[in-house]
Motif scaffolding. Structure first.
Motif, PDB file in Angstrom:
ATOM      1  N   LEU A 197      47.659  45.605  25.867  1.00 56.62           N
ATOM      2  CA  LEU A 197      48.029  45.142  27.200  1.00 56.62           C
ATOM      3  C   LEU A 197      47.182  43.939  27.591  1.00 56.62           C
ATOM      4  CD1 LEU A 197      49.534  45.435  29.887  1.00 56.62           C
ATOM      5  CD2 LEU A 197      47.792  47.098  30.588  1.00 56.62           C
ATOM      6  N   ASN A 198      45.880  43.990  27.344  1.00 56.30           N
ATOM      7  CA  ASN A 198      44.992  42.889  27.709  1.00 56.30           C
ATOM      8  C   ASN A 198      45.375  41.596  26.984  1.00 56.30           C
ATOM      9  OD1 ASN A 198      43.601  44.743  29.251  1.00 56.30           O
ATOM     10  ND2 ASN A 198      41.899  44.964  27.820  1.00 56.30           N
ATOM     11  N   LEU A 199      45.733  41.701  25.700  1.00 53.50           N
ATOM     12  CA  LEU A 199      46.132  40.513  24.944  1.00 53.50           C
ATOM     13  C   LEU A 199      47.403  39.891  25.515  1.00 53.50           C
ATOM     14  CD1 LEU A 199      45.482  41.389  21.185  1.00 53.50           C
ATOM     15  CD2 LEU A 199      44.336  39.630  22.545  1.00 53.50           C
ATOM     16  N   ASN A 200      48.402  40.716  25.791  1.00 57.29           N
ATOM     17  CA  ASN A 200      49.664  40.193  26.308  1.00 57.29           C
ATOM     18  C   ASN A 200      49.537  39.712  27.751  1.00 57.29           C
ATOM     19  OD1 ASN A 200      51.045  40.584  23.925  1.00 57.29           O
ATOM     20  ND2 ASN A 200      51.921  42.550  24.518  1.00 57.29           N
ATOM     21  N   TYR A 201      48.727  40.402  28.531  1.00 59.82           N
ATOM     22  CA  TYR A 201      48.531  40.018  29.939  1.00 59.82           C
ATOM     23  C   TYR A 201      47.669  38.762  30.044  1.00 59.82           C
ATOM     24  CZ  TYR A 201      47.974  40.850  34.976  1.00 59.82           C
ATOM     25  OH  TYR A 201      48.010  40.754  36.355  1.00 59.82           O
ATOM     26  N   GLY A 202      46.735  38.613  29.095  1.00 53.15           N
ATOM     27  CA  GLY A 202      45.857  37.456  29.103  1.00 53.15           C
ATOM     28  C   GLY A 202      44.532  37.692  29.792  1.00 53.15           C
ATOM     29  N   SER A 203      44.252  38.917  30.165  1.00 50.50           N
ATOM     30  CA  SER A 203      42.979  39.321  30.752  1.00 50.50           C
ATOM     31  C   SER A 203      42.994  40.837  30.861  1.00 50.50           C
ATOM     32  CB  SER A 203      42.768  38.694  32.137  1.00 50.50           C
ATOM     33  OG  SER A 203      43.522  39.374  33.133  1.00 50.50           O
ATOM     34  N   ASP A 204      41.877  41.396  31.346  1.00 49.56           N
ATOM     35  CA  ASP A 204      41.841  42.848  31.545  1.00 49.56           C
ATOM     36  C   ASP A 204      42.110  43.241  32.992  1.00 49.56           C
ATOM     37  OD1 ASP A 204      39.523  41.925  32.712  1.00 49.56           O
ATOM     38  OD2 ASP A 204      38.157  43.152  31.514  1.00 49.56           O
ATOM     39  N   GLU A 205      42.652  42.310  33.772  1.00 52.25           N
ATOM     40  CA  GLU A 205      42.871  42.571  35.197  1.00 52.25           C
ATOM     41  C   GLU A 205      43.919  43.658  35.439  1.00 52.25           C
ATOM     42  OE1 GLU A 205      41.153  41.553  37.737  1.00 52.25           O
ATOM     43  OE2 GLU A 205      39.835  40.314  36.501  1.00 52.25           O
ATOM     44  N   MET A 206      44.977  43.695  34.638  1.00 49.17           N
ATOM     45  CA  MET A 206      45.972  44.748  34.838  1.00 49.17           C
ATOM     46  C   MET A 206      45.399  46.100  34.425  1.00 49.17           C
ATOM     47  SD  MET A 206      49.939  45.222  33.549  1.00 49.17           S
ATOM     48  CE  MET A 206      50.830  44.759  35.047  1.00 49.17           C
ATOM     49  N   SER A 207      44.638  46.134  33.350  1.00 49.79           N
ATOM     50  CA  SER A 207      44.008  47.383  32.929  1.00 49.79           C
ATOM     51  C   SER A 207      43.120  47.943  34.033  1.00 49.79           C
ATOM     52  CB  SER A 207      43.168  47.165  31.667  1.00 49.79           C
ATOM     53  OG  SER A 207      43.979  46.830  30.573  1.00 49.79           O
ATOM     54  N   LYS A 208      42.334  47.077  34.657  1.00 50.86           N
ATOM     55  CA  LYS A 208      41.472  47.504  35.765  1.00 50.86           C
ATOM     56  C   LYS A 208      42.304  47.975  36.955  1.00 50.86           C
ATOM     57  CE  LYS A 208      37.638  44.403  34.596  1.00 50.86           C
ATOM     58  NZ  LYS A 208      36.897  43.172  35.014  1.00 50.86           N
TER      59      LYS A 208
END
Length: 366
Positions: free
Chosen positions: A319-330
């Motif tokens: 998810l972080n790779l496709n989103y481009g950051s870890d903001e969605m994970s957080k």
């Protein structure tokens, strides 16, 4: 003045050069003449063809190794396999210019963009010229989704721009070249309004790859690519990739939660992983208004529901790779709404838009 694609406007000053072509069968004229034949007919000397993910015919699944082949007696060299993602220097020894002509998808993880970036890097190192033949952004100039953070650059995240970037491939090439410095020129389109969609210009849709087999699937892909980080089928291995999604344990979604789209309950069996050959329950996506529909916003809601049901269904690294950051994970871990997530997204987009204008090639009509 009538509309022309970049390939149709390619300058005849290139005829005396030895050229290579990075393309696949989406690289056609408005009348569906393949660019290879078009350029040969115009007198261009094509030394070789390079092809990226999905192969020259765009029929391979994502991640499949692409093999070398020939097309009309010209070598077609793969630059997509487990052990290579770029052109080798010796493959450009007899080439003056590499022409890039691929229909992109308007969404950052679609890897044609990364192949273009690698081409610019190689050309810069070798002193070769690159010409990008511009094509419409199928999703128009609407910008949506998070801006990639530098530490998350990967082959599914080429540079620091939004998930749905709202630029043509020529504009994006200029943006990526800001830190590369290749000898880059753009063969622009004529009579192009960036606020319009692909089907406002082109009568025929040629899929750039197997699973983007319709314009609607392309619109859905901008958000559904995030859903691929979950143990959810997005319709790969069915006749409707990125047009439907399903799980073994269904989630409850209301159509009125999202603008511009209607979700219809459905059930299907996919012939590909994840969840291969299992009977799945989910939703079919019917787009009713492309301008107001945000696949990214819709998928954020779906991901939240999946996470709340069983967080182990989501691969956060992917998810972080496709989103481009870890903001969605957080965000998934917090008790926050999609509106909260979009406050940050919109702030990032606002900053990006200040930069984007420096790379615009087309003005809106008065």
């Amino acid at each position: 003045m009538s509309f022309n694609l970049g390939i149709e406007n390619l300058g005849k000053n290139r005829i005396n050069e030895n050229v290579a072509l990075l393309t696949n069968t989406s690289g056609v004229t408005q009348n569906l003449e393949q660019n290879v034949e078009f350029l040969i007919r115009k007198g261009f000397r094509i030394r070789r063809i390079f092809t990226a993910e999905h192969g020259f015919y765009g029929t391979l699944n994502d991640g499949d190794d692409v093999k070398n082949e020939t097309y009309n007696g010209i070598d077609v060299v793969s630059i997509y396999s487990a052990d290579r993602k770029s052109i080798k220097p010796e493959e450009l020894e007899d080439v003056d210019t590499v022409i890039y002509d691929l229909q992109d998808a308007g969404t950052r993880p679609y890897t044609f963009i990364s192949s273009l970036k690698n081409l610019l890097i190689t050309a810069s190192e070798l002193g070769k010229k690159v010409v990008v033949c511009d094509r419409p952004n199928p999703l128009s100039n609407i910008v949506d989704g998070p801006v990639l953070k530098k530490e998350f650059v990967s082959f599914v995240g080429a540079d620091e721009f939004p998930l749905r970037y709202g630029m043509t491939i020529g504009e994006l090439a200029q943006f990526m070249n800001r830190n590369i410095g290749a000898d880059l020129s753009i063969s622009k389109m004529t009579d192009y309004d960036p606020s319009k969609f692909y089907d406002n210009y082109l009568k025929y849709y040629v899929p750039p790859s197997l699973n983007l087999n319709s314009l609607d699937s392309m619109f859905n892909f901008s958000g559904m690519v995030l859903l691929e980080a979950a143990n959810v089928s997005v319709g790969r291995g069915t006749p409707y990739p990125f047009m439907q999604f399903g799980l073994e344990d269904p989630i409850d979604i209301r159509s009125d939660e999202f603008e511009g789209v209607i979700l219809r309950k459905t059930s299907f069996i996919s012939l590909l992983n994840p969840l291969k050959e299992k009977k799945l329950k989910g939703y079919f996506i019917h787009i009713k208004d492309k301008k107001s529909y945000s696949s990214i916003r819709m998928v954020a809601t779906i991901m939240k529901k999946i996470y709340d049901m069983d967080k182990n269904l989501i691969n956060l690294k992917k998810l972080n790779l496709n989103y481009g950051s870890d903001e969605m994970s957080k965000w998934l871990e917090k008790n926050e709404t999609v509106t909260d997530l979009y406050e940050k997204i919109n702030s990032e987009i606002s900053e990006f838009m200040k930069i984007r204008k420096d790379y615009s090639l087309y003005r809106f009509p008065n």
